[in-house]
Write a protein that holds these residues in place. Structure first.
Motif, PDB file in Angstrom:
ATOM      1  N   TYR A   6      10.329  57.656  18.133  1.00 22.80           N
ATOM      2  CA  TYR A   6       9.772  57.839  19.647  1.00 22.80           C
ATOM      3  C   TYR A   6       9.913  56.711  20.403  1.00 22.80           C
ATOM      4  CZ  TYR A   6       8.099  62.302  18.004  1.00 22.80           C
ATOM      5  OH  TYR A   6       8.072  63.686  17.359  1.00 22.80           O
ATOM      6  N   GLN A   7      10.279  56.729  21.603  1.00 17.26           N
ATOM      7  CA  GLN A   7      10.415  55.425  22.489  1.00 17.26           C
ATOM      8  C   GLN A   7       8.944  55.020  23.012  1.00 17.26           C
ATOM      9  OE1 GLN A   7      13.564  53.798  22.458  1.00 17.26           O
ATOM     10  NE2 GLN A   7      13.913  55.340  21.202  1.00 17.26           N
ATOM     11  N   SER A   8       8.045  55.692  23.139  1.00 11.95           N
ATOM     12  CA  SER A   8       6.836  55.432  23.564  1.00 11.95           C
ATOM     13  C   SER A   8       5.750  56.492  23.304  1.00 11.95           C
ATOM     14  CB  SER A   8       6.960  55.555  25.285  1.00 11.95           C
ATOM     15  OG  SER A   8       7.009  56.823  25.699  1.00 11.95           O
ATOM     16  N   LYS A   9       4.584  56.057  23.371  1.00 17.17           N
ATOM     17  CA  LYS A   9       3.422  56.823  23.117  1.00 17.17           C
ATOM     18  C   LYS A   9       3.505  58.244  23.777  1.00 17.17           C
ATOM     19  CE  LYS A   9      -0.504  54.987  24.308  1.00 17.17           C
ATOM     20  NZ  LYS A   9      -1.802  54.549  24.619  1.00 17.17           N
ATOM     21  N   GLN A  10       3.977  58.095  25.203  1.00 14.05           N
ATOM     22  CA  GLN A  10       4.005  59.178  25.986  1.00 14.05           C
ATOM     23  C   GLN A  10       5.015  60.220  25.527  1.00 14.05           C
ATOM     24  OE1 GLN A  10       1.740  60.010  28.511  1.00 14.05           O
ATOM     25  NE2 GLN A  10       2.486  61.921  28.218  1.00 14.05           N
ATOM     26  N   GLU A  11       5.983  59.658  24.844  1.00 15.20           N
ATOM     27  CA  GLU A  11       7.133  60.756  24.694  1.00 15.20           C
ATOM     28  C   GLU A  11       6.756  61.265  23.283  1.00 15.20           C
ATOM     29  OE1 GLU A  11      11.619  60.458  22.689  1.00 15.20           O
ATOM     30  OE2 GLU A  11      10.759  58.589  23.487  1.00 15.20           O
ATOM     31  N   LEU A  12       5.802  60.507  22.517  1.00 12.52           N
ATOM     32  CA  LEU A  12       5.307  61.251  21.199  1.00 12.52           C
ATOM     33  C   LEU A  12       4.335  62.421  21.719  1.00 12.52           C
ATOM     34  CD1 LEU A  12       4.566  61.191  18.219  1.00 12.52           C
ATOM     35  CD2 LEU A  12       3.045  59.267  18.492  1.00 12.52           C
ATOM     36  N   MET A  13       3.312  62.052  22.665  1.00 15.84           N
ATOM     37  CA  MET A  13       2.329  63.014  23.086  1.00 15.84           C
ATOM     38  C   MET A  13       3.145  64.022  23.743  1.00 15.84           C
ATOM     39  SD  MET A  13      -0.474  60.518  24.509  1.00 15.84           S
ATOM     40  CE  MET A  13      -1.368  61.566  25.068  1.00 15.84           C
ATOM     41  N   ASP A  14       4.168  63.958  24.475  1.00 13.06           N
ATOM     42  CA  ASP A  14       4.748  65.161  25.267  1.00 13.06           C
ATOM     43  C   ASP A  14       5.500  65.806  24.055  1.00 13.06           C
ATOM     44  OD1 ASP A  14       3.699  64.060  27.675  1.00 13.06           O
ATOM     45  OD2 ASP A  14       5.980  63.293  28.014  1.00 13.06           O
ATOM     46  N   ALA A  15       5.970  65.462  23.094  1.00 11.30           N
ATOM     47  CA  ALA A  15       6.643  66.168  22.303  1.00 11.30           C
ATOM     48  C   ALA A  15       5.622  67.140  21.287  1.00 11.30           C
ATOM     49  CB  ALA A  15       7.357  65.120  20.972  1.00 11.30           C
ATOM     50  N   ILE A  16       4.565  66.389  20.913  1.00 11.10           N
ATOM     51  CA  ILE A  16       3.549  67.062  20.444  1.00 11.10           C
ATOM     52  C   ILE A  16       2.993  68.320  21.118  1.00 11.10           C
ATOM     53  CG2 ILE A  16       1.278  66.946  19.400  1.00 11.10           C
ATOM     54  CD1 ILE A  16       1.876  64.020  18.756  1.00 11.10           C
ATOM     55  N   HIS A  17       2.822  67.964  22.389  1.00 11.55           N
ATOM     56  CA  HIS A  17       2.092  69.171  23.260  1.00 11.55           C
ATOM     57  C   HIS A  17       3.127  70.251  23.401  1.00 11.55           C
ATOM     58  CE1 HIS A  17      -0.640  70.965  25.723  1.00 11.55           C
ATOM     59  NE2 HIS A  17       0.116  70.853  26.793  1.00 11.55           N
ATOM     60  N   SER A  18       4.198  69.838  23.613  1.00  9.99           N
ATOM     61  CA  SER A  18       5.373  71.101  23.929  1.00  9.99           C
ATOM     62  C   SER A  18       5.526  71.691  22.688  1.00  9.99           C
ATOM     63  CB  SER A  18       6.627  70.438  24.541  1.00  9.99           C
ATOM     64  OG  SER A  18       7.403  69.480  23.581  1.00  9.99           O
ATOM     65  N   LEU A  19       5.591  71.250  21.697  1.00  5.79           N
ATOM     66  CA  LEU A  19       5.959  71.995  20.414  1.00  5.79           C
ATOM     67  C   LEU A  19       4.532  72.759  19.986  1.00  5.79           C
ATOM     68  CD1 LEU A  19       7.830  69.357  18.359  1.00  5.79           C
ATOM     69  CD2 LEU A  19       8.781  71.570  19.219  1.00  5.79           C
ATOM     70  N   TYR A  20       3.476  72.006  20.118  1.00  7.78           N
ATOM     71  CA  TYR A  20       2.176  73.105  20.098  1.00  7.78           C
ATOM     72  C   TYR A  20       2.301  74.116  21.046  1.00  7.78           C
ATOM     73  CZ  TYR A  20      -2.258  74.665  21.188  1.00  7.78           C
ATOM     74  OH  TYR A  20      -3.455  75.849  21.367  1.00  7.78           O
ATOM     75  N   LEU A  21       2.646  74.254  22.275  1.00 13.48           N
ATOM     76  CA  LEU A  21       2.843  75.140  23.221  1.00 13.48           C
ATOM     77  C   LEU A  21       3.646  76.247  22.590  1.00 13.48           C
ATOM     78  CD1 LEU A  21       2.486  73.465  26.607  1.00 13.48           C
ATOM     79  CD2 LEU A  21       0.486  74.619  25.188  1.00 13.48           C
TER      80      LEU A  21
END
Length: 177
Positions: A6-21
């Motif tokens: 991932y390019q950033s912490k935010q990108e990692l967090m966004d990926a996790i959250h969208s896949l969780y949903l």
């Protein structure tokens, strides 16, 4: 780009959250009576999928918490070795066996939010530079972000495919009955 890069912490967090949903949404159509139904072509029941995620996410955050507290980190878990993961999974399933599917989903939702808060509290360096935590080991290309990815985003995506397959088999079973 490899899945864990991932390019950033935010990108990692966004990926996790969208896949969780996406994963959580797959459980909307599953009724309580079906939570423990197993099919040979799918390796986990709906309840086991969530219990597995709850177990691993708690373990990973626990490793970090223990290291920061100066305690020895027991990986993967106390009483288990890496070649005994089947037993560990059974312990996860047993731990959450008393929970309804709705309770499991609520625990999963709460834990996903705790997971994101934990990640938010980490620096970019802690996440992406190998060796900032001893529990991540010394293998090149295994920083915290990769451990986080393989215990959240990656299985969220894999389990979404599995639960979709489970639902398809389940619908066909219902039609044959």
């Amino acid at each position: 780009m490899a899945g864990f890069e991932y390019q950033s912490k935010q990108e990692l967090m966004d990926a996790i959250h969208s896949l969780y949903l996406l994963l959580d949404g797959e459980f909307d159509e599953i009724d309580e009576a079906s939570r423990d139904i197993a099919y040979p072509d799918v390796d986990r029941t709906p309840a086991e999928i969530i219990a597995y995620q709850l177990g691993w996410m708690h373990l990973v955050m626990g490793w970090d918490r223990d290291e920061l507290a100066g305690k020895p980190v027991q990986m993967p878990a106390e009483g288990y070795k890496w070649n005994q993961l089947g037993g560990l999974y059974q312990a996860f399933y047993a731990q959450y066996s008393h929970c309804s599917l709705q309770e499991l989903r609520l625990l999963f939702r709460e834990l996903e939010q705790q997971w994101l808060v934990w990640i938010e509290g980490l620096t970019e360096e802690e996440l992406f530079v190998q060796g900032n935590r001893q529990w991540t080991g010394s293998k090149e290309n295994w920083p915290m972000a990769r451990w986080i990815h393989i215990n959240s985003a990656a299985p969220f995506k894999t389990f979404r495919s599995k639960i979709r397959k489970w639902k398809k088999i389940h619908r066909n079973q219902d039609q044959d009955a």
